[in-house]
Structures are given as C-alpha cells and as structure tokens.
Scaffold this motif. Structure first.
Motif, PDB file in Angstrom:
ATOM      1  N   PHE A  34       0.951  -1.366  -0.085  1.00 52.24           N
ATOM      2  CA  PHE A  34       0.092  -0.152   0.072  1.00 52.24           C
ATOM      3  C   PHE A  34       0.698   1.189  -0.047  1.00 52.24           C
ATOM      4  O   PHE A  34       0.726   2.206  -0.721  1.00 52.24           O
ATOM      5  N   LEU A  35       2.091   1.286   0.804  1.00 58.41           N
ATOM      6  CA  LEU A  35       2.840   2.315   0.989  1.00 58.41           C
ATOM      7  C   LEU A  35       3.653   2.468  -0.414  1.00 58.41           C
ATOM      8  O   LEU A  35       3.968   3.847  -0.892  1.00 58.41           O
ATOM      9  N   VAL A  36       3.932   1.519  -1.124  1.00 54.84           N
ATOM     10  CA  VAL A  36       4.748   1.409  -2.005  1.00 54.84           C
ATOM     11  C   VAL A  36       4.132   2.336  -3.450  1.00 54.84           C
ATOM     12  O   VAL A  36       4.529   3.117  -4.202  1.00 54.84           O
ATOM     13  N   THR A  37       2.658   2.089  -3.662  1.00 56.04           N
ATOM     14  CA  THR A  37       1.782   2.928  -4.246  1.00 56.04           C
ATOM     15  C   THR A  37       2.113   4.312  -4.169  1.00 56.04           C
ATOM     16  O   THR A  37       2.132   5.175  -4.993  1.00 56.04           O
ATOM     17  N   TYR A  38       2.425   4.882  -2.749  1.00 51.15           N
ATOM     18  CA  TYR A  38       2.465   6.622  -2.693  1.00 51.15           C
ATOM     19  C   TYR A  38       3.755   6.869  -3.216  1.00 51.15           C
ATOM     20  O   TYR A  38       4.001   7.931  -4.092  1.00 51.15           O
TER      21      TYR A  38
END
Length: 267
Positions: A247-251
């Motif tokens: 999820f954080l990688v998408t940011y």
C-alpha cells in the motif's frame, strides 16, 4: 544540486510521516496491550486465543517456514496484480476511445464482481491445477474492477474546456488523451490502485487457501488443522505487514509518476 532534497525538506517529510502514523500506531498499541492483559488474567488456552507475546515468540521460532511461504505469496501477488493492472489499462483505454465498447463491457465488469470468489476459486483449481494460472485469475477477479472503473471514470472526468481548446487547435483524439485525459485520470487511478493492491494480497491468500503447494494461505490452513492458532495469527500478521508495505509503495510510485496528483490530495 538541482532536484536533491534538502535536509530540512527530508526532516519535514519525516515529521509528517510520524504525525500520519502516530494515531494508528497508538490504537494498535492499546489494543495489543489490552489483548495481552486479557489473556494473562483469564488464563484462556493458547489453542483458542494465544497472547500477542506468544504469537511473536512462536512466529519468530518458525520464521524460516513463514518467510518461505510469505515469499511465495508475494511472488503470486505481484505477478497476478501486474497481469490485472495491464488488462485494466488496455480495456480502460479502449473503452475511452469507443463509446460502443463502453456500453458493451462496463456492465460485464460489474457482473464480474458479483461472482462469489469462494465458489469460483476451487473451480479454477480443478480446471487449471495448482500452478500459477488459477491464482492469477483469482487475483484478477478481485482487483480488476476497481482499477478499470477508476481509470474509465478518470478519463471521462477530464476538463471539458481543456479538451475543447485542444480540439479547436487541431489536436487529434490521441493528443487530447495524452495531454488532458490521461493526466486527469491519475488521481482516481492511484486511489483505485491502492484498493486493488490490498485486494490482491487477500486474493492470493484465498487462492492458496483453496489449493496450493506453498504460500501463506496453505500455511494457515495447515496450522489451523494442527490447532496452532498462534502460528495462524503470526501468518495473518505477516499478511498485514505485506499489505501495508505494498500500500505504501503505491504512494512512492505516485510521487514519481504523477506528483501533481499527490500534491492535490486533501491532507
């Protein structure tokens, strides 16, 4: 050097990240502490409800097996999500260029979400075996819809005046798409991407649960049958960590690919 982050900007980003994560971390700490106190005071058997300290201890003791199965799940998740992402982009762009195709396939996208994964996954295992293909299909069914719809609606929400201006200047349909519709769709796309990536992990776990030779899903199933509730919950915790990391990688991807979309996001 141009483009390099200054120490003050890095420090500000770190402080912003801490402020963003602190409320959730506080709630998690309070819930885990209450869980630990309840198990200690009640004396409930670990086969029914193990304490957080036992889950961490047993999870660490079996870290090699959990890590091996987690690696298999991450591999399946990434491959399946990549396929779903590719197909979602191809169809969304095709739908944007063809009103007829929009009327033909968008209702089918909706129908695809009415299919019960719990019934479809075992059938896919029967039809295609225990290899990679049935897991990819389950992940695609779970993640395709939000990404495709996010892109289609993002393309359609492009500024009408900007499109008319480009058209009046003789821009082709492809140029209008490249300079107006595509940038306009990025905020909605990354929102749907974050929804899809969390569904992808759950879809991979469920596909493995239905039938696989390795992965956290099959590991949880084996430990459940052995009444090792602590190891089941340890695998669940690893699943949550993987989901949050992706999820954080998408940011990070959004910051590189479409930084304007991130800057316009409400804080």
């Amino acid at each position: 050097m141009a483009g390099a982050a200054s120490p003050s900007s890095t420090e500000n980003r770190f402080r912003a990240a801490v402020r963003w994560a602190l409320p959730s971390a506080t709630i998690v700490v309070v819930l885990v502490a209450a869980w630990q106190i309840y198990v200690t005071v009640s004396g409930i058997r670990p086969q029914i409800l193990p304490s957080p300290s036992r889950i961490v201890g047993q999870g660490w003791a079996h870290r090699d097996a959990i890590a091996e199965n987690a690696a298999a799940t991450v591999q399946v998740t990434i491959v399946g999500f990549a396929v779903s992402l590719f197909v979602a982009w191809i169809l969304a762009v095709a739908v944007d260029f063809s009103p007829w195709l929009r009327r033909a396939v968008v209702p089918l996208f909706v129908v695809s979400q009415t299919l019960p994964i719990i019934a479809i996954a075992p059938l896919l295992i029967i039809w295609f075996g225990f290899g990679l293909l049935p897991k990819i299909l389950v992940i695609a069914l779970a993640t395709f819809f939000p990404m495709a719809i996010g892109l289609i609606e993002g393309f359609a929400a492009a500024d009408r005046d900007a499109r008319s201006l480009l058209a009046s200047m003789g821009a082709s349909r492809w140029q209008q798409f490249r300079y107006v519709r595509l940038p306009s769709a990025m905020p909605r796309f990354f929102t749907s991407l974050r929804i899809g990536i969390t569904y992808a992990v759950v879809g991979a776990i469920f596909a493995e649960y239905a039938g696989a030779s390795a992965g956290l899903g099959i590991y949880m199933s084996q430990q459940k049958n052995s009444f090792r509730t602590d190891l089941v919950l340890a695998a669940v915790a690893v699943t949550a960590v993987i989901s949050v990391a992706l999820f954080l990688v998408t940011y990070a991807v959004e910051r590189v690919v479409a930084p304007w979309a991130l800057e316009r996001r409400p804080r």
